[in-house]
Enzyme design. Sequence first.
Site, PDB file in Angstrom:
ATOM      1  N   ASP A   1     -31.550  85.229  80.271  1.00 15.72           N
ATOM      2  CA  ASP A   1     -30.644  85.861  81.223  1.00 15.72           C
ATOM      3  C   ASP A   1     -31.045  85.485  82.643  1.00 15.72           C
ATOM      4  O   ASP A   1     -32.224  85.568  82.998  1.00 15.72           O
ATOM      5  CB  ASP A   1     -30.684  87.383  81.053  1.00 15.72           C
ATOM      6  CG  ASP A   1     -29.553  88.060  81.817  1.00 15.72           C
ATOM      7  OD1 ASP A   1     -28.481  87.444  81.963  1.00 15.72           O
ATOM      8  OD2 ASP A   1     -29.752  89.187  82.285  1.00 15.72           O
TER       9      ASP A   1
ATOM     10  N   HIS B   1     -25.756  90.394  94.153  1.00 18.40           N
ATOM     11  CA  HIS B   1     -26.474  91.285  93.230  1.00 18.40           C
ATOM     12  C   HIS B   1     -27.978  91.238  93.487  1.00 18.40           C
ATOM     13  O   HIS B   1     -28.642  92.281  93.558  1.00 18.40           O
ATOM     14  CB  HIS B   1     -26.176  90.890  91.783  1.00 18.40           C
ATOM     15  CG  HIS B   1     -27.007  91.633  90.784  1.00 18.40           C
ATOM     16  ND1 HIS B   1     -26.791  92.955  90.465  1.00 18.40           N
ATOM     17  CD2 HIS B   1     -28.081  91.245  90.049  1.00 18.40           C
ATOM     18  CE1 HIS B   1     -27.693  93.348  89.576  1.00 18.40           C
ATOM     19  NE2 HIS B   1     -28.487  92.332  89.303  1.00 18.40           N
TER      20      HIS B   1
ATOM     21  N   GLU C   1     -24.644  95.635  83.012  1.00 19.71           N
ATOM     22  CA  GLU C   1     -24.585  94.479  83.904  1.00 19.71           C
ATOM     23  C   GLU C   1     -23.433  93.606  83.419  1.00 19.71           C
ATOM     24  O   GLU C   1     -23.453  93.119  82.281  1.00 19.71           O
ATOM     25  CB  GLU C   1     -25.913  93.712  83.906  1.00 19.71           C
ATOM     26  CG  GLU C   1     -27.011  94.529  84.598  1.00 19.71           C
ATOM     27  CD  GLU C   1     -28.306  93.764  84.840  1.00 19.71           C
ATOM     28  OE1 GLU C   1     -28.540  92.750  84.155  1.00 19.71           O
ATOM     29  OE2 GLU C   1     -29.072  94.200  85.717  1.00 19.71           O
TER      30      GLU C   1
ATOM     31  N   GLU D   1     -21.565  90.393  83.089  1.00 24.21           N
ATOM     32  CA  GLU D   1     -21.975  88.991  83.192  1.00 24.21           C
ATOM     33  C   GLU D   1     -21.048  88.115  82.355  1.00 24.21           C
ATOM     34  O   GLU D   1     -20.299  88.611  81.515  1.00 24.21           O
ATOM     35  CB  GLU D   1     -23.409  88.801  82.639  1.00 24.21           C
ATOM     36  CG  GLU D   1     -24.436  89.767  83.219  1.00 24.21           C
ATOM     37  CD  GLU D   1     -25.877  89.383  82.879  1.00 24.21           C
ATOM     38  OE1 GLU D   1     -26.111  88.243  82.419  1.00 24.21           O
ATOM     39  OE2 GLU D   1     -26.761  90.235  83.071  1.00 24.21           O
TER      40      GLU D   1
ATOM     41  N   ASP E   1     -25.206  93.148  79.750  1.00 22.62           N
ATOM     42  CA  ASP E   1     -26.664  93.255  79.612  1.00 22.62           C
ATOM     43  C   ASP E   1     -27.067  94.702  79.923  1.00 22.62           C
ATOM     44  O   ASP E   1     -27.436  95.041  81.045  1.00 22.62           O
ATOM     45  CB  ASP E   1     -27.330  92.275  80.586  1.00 22.62           C
ATOM     46  CG  ASP E   1     -28.839  92.373  80.573  1.00 22.62           C
ATOM     47  OD1 ASP E   1     -29.399  92.849  79.577  1.00 22.62           O
ATOM     48  OD2 ASP E   1     -29.458  91.958  81.583  1.00 22.62           O
TER      49      ASP E   1
ATOM     50  N   ARG F   1     -32.586 101.543  83.757  1.00 28.10           N
ATOM     51  CA  ARG F   1     -33.213 101.281  85.065  1.00 28.10           C
ATOM     52  C   ARG F   1     -34.539 102.005  85.241  1.00 28.10           C
ATOM     53  O   ARG F   1     -35.428 101.513  85.955  1.00 28.10           O
ATOM     54  CB  ARG F   1     -32.253 101.681  86.183  1.00 28.10           C
ATOM     55  CG  ARG F   1     -30.944 100.935  86.188  1.00 28.10           C
ATOM     56  CD  ARG F   1     -31.137  99.449  86.301  1.00 28.10           C
ATOM     57  NE  ARG F   1     -29.848  98.750  86.328  1.00 28.10           N
ATOM     58  CZ  ARG F   1     -29.737  97.433  86.270  1.00 28.10           C
ATOM     59  NH1 ARG F   1     -30.812  96.655  86.168  1.00 28.10           N
ATOM     60  NH2 ARG F   1     -28.552  96.866  86.293  1.00 28.10           N
TER      61      ARG F   1
ATOM     62  N   GLN G   1     -37.059 100.015  83.182  1.00 25.38           N
ATOM     63  CA  GLN G   1     -37.231  98.728  83.855  1.00 25.38           C
ATOM     64  C   GLN G   1     -38.089  98.848  85.118  1.00 25.38           C
ATOM     65  O   GLN G   1     -39.004  98.048  85.333  1.00 25.38           O
ATOM     66  CB  GLN G   1     -35.846  98.171  84.227  1.00 25.38           C
ATOM     67  CG  GLN G   1     -35.869  96.853  84.983  1.00 25.38           C
ATOM     68  CD  GLN G   1     -34.478  96.424  85.445  1.00 25.38           C
ATOM     69  OE1 GLN G   1     -33.471  97.072  85.133  1.00 25.38           O
ATOM     70  NE2 GLN G   1     -34.415  95.334  86.184  1.00 25.38           N
TER      71      GLN G   1
ATOM     72  N   LYS H   1     -34.396  96.172  78.869  1.00 20.11           N
ATOM     73  CA  LYS H   1     -33.186  95.408  78.596  1.00 20.11           C
ATOM     74  C   LYS H   1     -33.080  94.916  77.158  1.00 20.11           C
ATOM     75  O   LYS H   1     -32.003  94.508  76.728  1.00 20.11           O
ATOM     76  CB  LYS H   1     -33.112  94.196  79.534  1.00 20.11           C
ATOM     77  CG  LYS H   1     -32.756  94.600  80.950  1.00 20.11           C
ATOM     78  CD  LYS H   1     -32.930  93.467  81.919  1.00 20.11           C
ATOM     79  CE  LYS H   1     -32.586  93.882  83.335  1.00 20.11           C
ATOM     80  NZ  LYS H   1     -31.152  93.879  83.622  1.00 20.11           N
TER      81      LYS H   1
ATOM     82  N   THR I   1     -27.681  93.879  73.975  1.00 18.30           N
ATOM     83  CA  THR I   1     -26.822  93.071  74.839  1.00 18.30           C
ATOM     84  C   THR I   1     -25.528  92.867  74.064  1.00 18.30           C
ATOM     85  O   THR I   1     -25.572  92.461  72.898  1.00 18.30           O
ATOM     86  CB  THR I   1     -27.475  91.701  75.131  1.00 18.30           C
ATOM     87  OG1 THR I   1     -28.742  91.919  75.749  1.00 18.30           O
ATOM     88  CG2 THR I   1     -26.606  90.851  76.051  1.00 18.30           C
TER      89      THR I   1
ATOM     90  N   GLU J   1     -25.903  99.474  91.546  1.00 18.77           N
ATOM     91  CA  GLU J   1     -25.429  98.982  92.846  1.00 18.77           C
ATOM     92  C   GLU J   1     -24.219  99.776  93.315  1.00 18.77           C
ATOM     93  O   GLU J   1     -24.109 100.128  94.486  1.00 18.77           O
ATOM     94  CB  GLU J   1     -24.969  97.529  92.730  1.00 18.77           C
ATOM     95  CG  GLU J   1     -26.022  96.491  92.603  1.00 18.77           C
ATOM     96  CD  GLU J   1     -25.341  95.151  92.365  1.00 18.77           C
ATOM     97  OE1 GLU J   1     -25.146  94.797  91.187  1.00 18.77           O
ATOM     98  OE2 GLU J   1     -25.006  94.476  93.346  1.00 18.77           O
TER      99      GLU J   1
END
Length: 391
Positions: free
Chosen positions: A106, A113, A179, A181, A213, A217, A220, A233, A237, A338
Amino acid sequence: MTVISIPADSLFGLDNLPYGVFSTPDAGPRVGVRVGDSVVDLAKMLGDAAFAQPTLNAFMAQGRPRWVEVRAQITDLVVGDVPDAAVHSVDDVTMHLPIAVADYVDFYASENHATNLGRLFRPDAEPLMPNWKHLPVGYHGRSSTVVVSGTDIVRPSGQRKAPTDAAPTFGPSLRLDIEAEMGFIVGVGSPMGSSISPDEFADHCFGAVILNDWSARDIQAWEYVPLGPNLGKSFATSISPWVVPLQALDAARVATPVQDPTPLPYLQGEQDWGLDIDLAVEWNGDVVSRPPYAGMYWSPSQMLAHTTANGAAASTGDLFGSGTISGPEKDQRGAFIELTWSGAEPVEVAGEQRTFIQDGDEIAISATAPGHAGARIGFGEVRARILPAGS
Ligand SMILES: O=C(O)/C=C/C(=O)CC(=O)CC(=O)O
Ligand SMILES: [Ca+2]
Ligand SMILES: [Mg+2]
């Protein structure tokens, strides 16, 4: 015999022809191509045993000349009579993970971002690390937990410690995130000791899917120093079931933003592999964000070149994620950390104020791109519901 009708505004017209793996109540997983609202059984229509497999890998390994040939054959055949037994309605089939995933990497290719996450995770440092504009930063993920759209995701548990906590604790993630993607799939790999240049991309990359993904948080933030994301993570996925062939993305190709400083020669190519793909993120039925892929700093051709630059092998079924797609505007951010600025600025979702994902929430990411002659093509969607920890 059946004549397949394609609705005029279909995102799955002859410009697209994405491949997937489907099953019906009477027969197991096999390869199909989507045409309008129909799925055509390719082993039945073309007679190649590679399509009777439960993944696309055997077909992908046949290489680009064969991909081009099959696409041309499909284009010719589906406008005529197709044997009844080869045609199914999309509503009558179950879609499966389209590929046997080999390695999964990834990336982190959106400057917006990366800048936002740098500010949130490392408020006292420069948001972009000094390497960021010199190479596409990435990490190896967990291929065995890549799942297809529709698969429920169980909230992960793990170790987390907020800066104000005296000691870490173990428990369900309280900051579960997405996420948005794109995922790129390697059809033909390269042996260990060799590398793939950016302009060889189309000989190796078979096609693209939408990828989510999932990211915890809190897990992480505590675990990632200094080696990067791991359990935050690796629990899941999700990818969309239809693989849009690279050939279908011709009209979507655009230049990446100007790359300054100029990347090293092994990352330079003549061909543009930026892609004008528009995504939409739906949270419990409300669109909360529209990330634009076209602004991504690093192209997928550069990501594949970088992955193999050290002589690492690439294999049929390798999957690489673009990294979260975020544009410059707030409503273009591809992750909730975000969008809500780490929970400080809740967003309204179906009439409620939300920050991170709650149990029972359903997230869907869809995407479209320009096809030929002003039409659009669709990637479909990647959708999943969150179940409570321990389900
Ligand atoms: O900057 C960090 O420490 C973390 C970044 C991410 O979590 C993003 C990531 O997984 C890569 C991406 O999707 O862009
Ligand atoms: Ca990611
Ligand atoms: Mg993941």
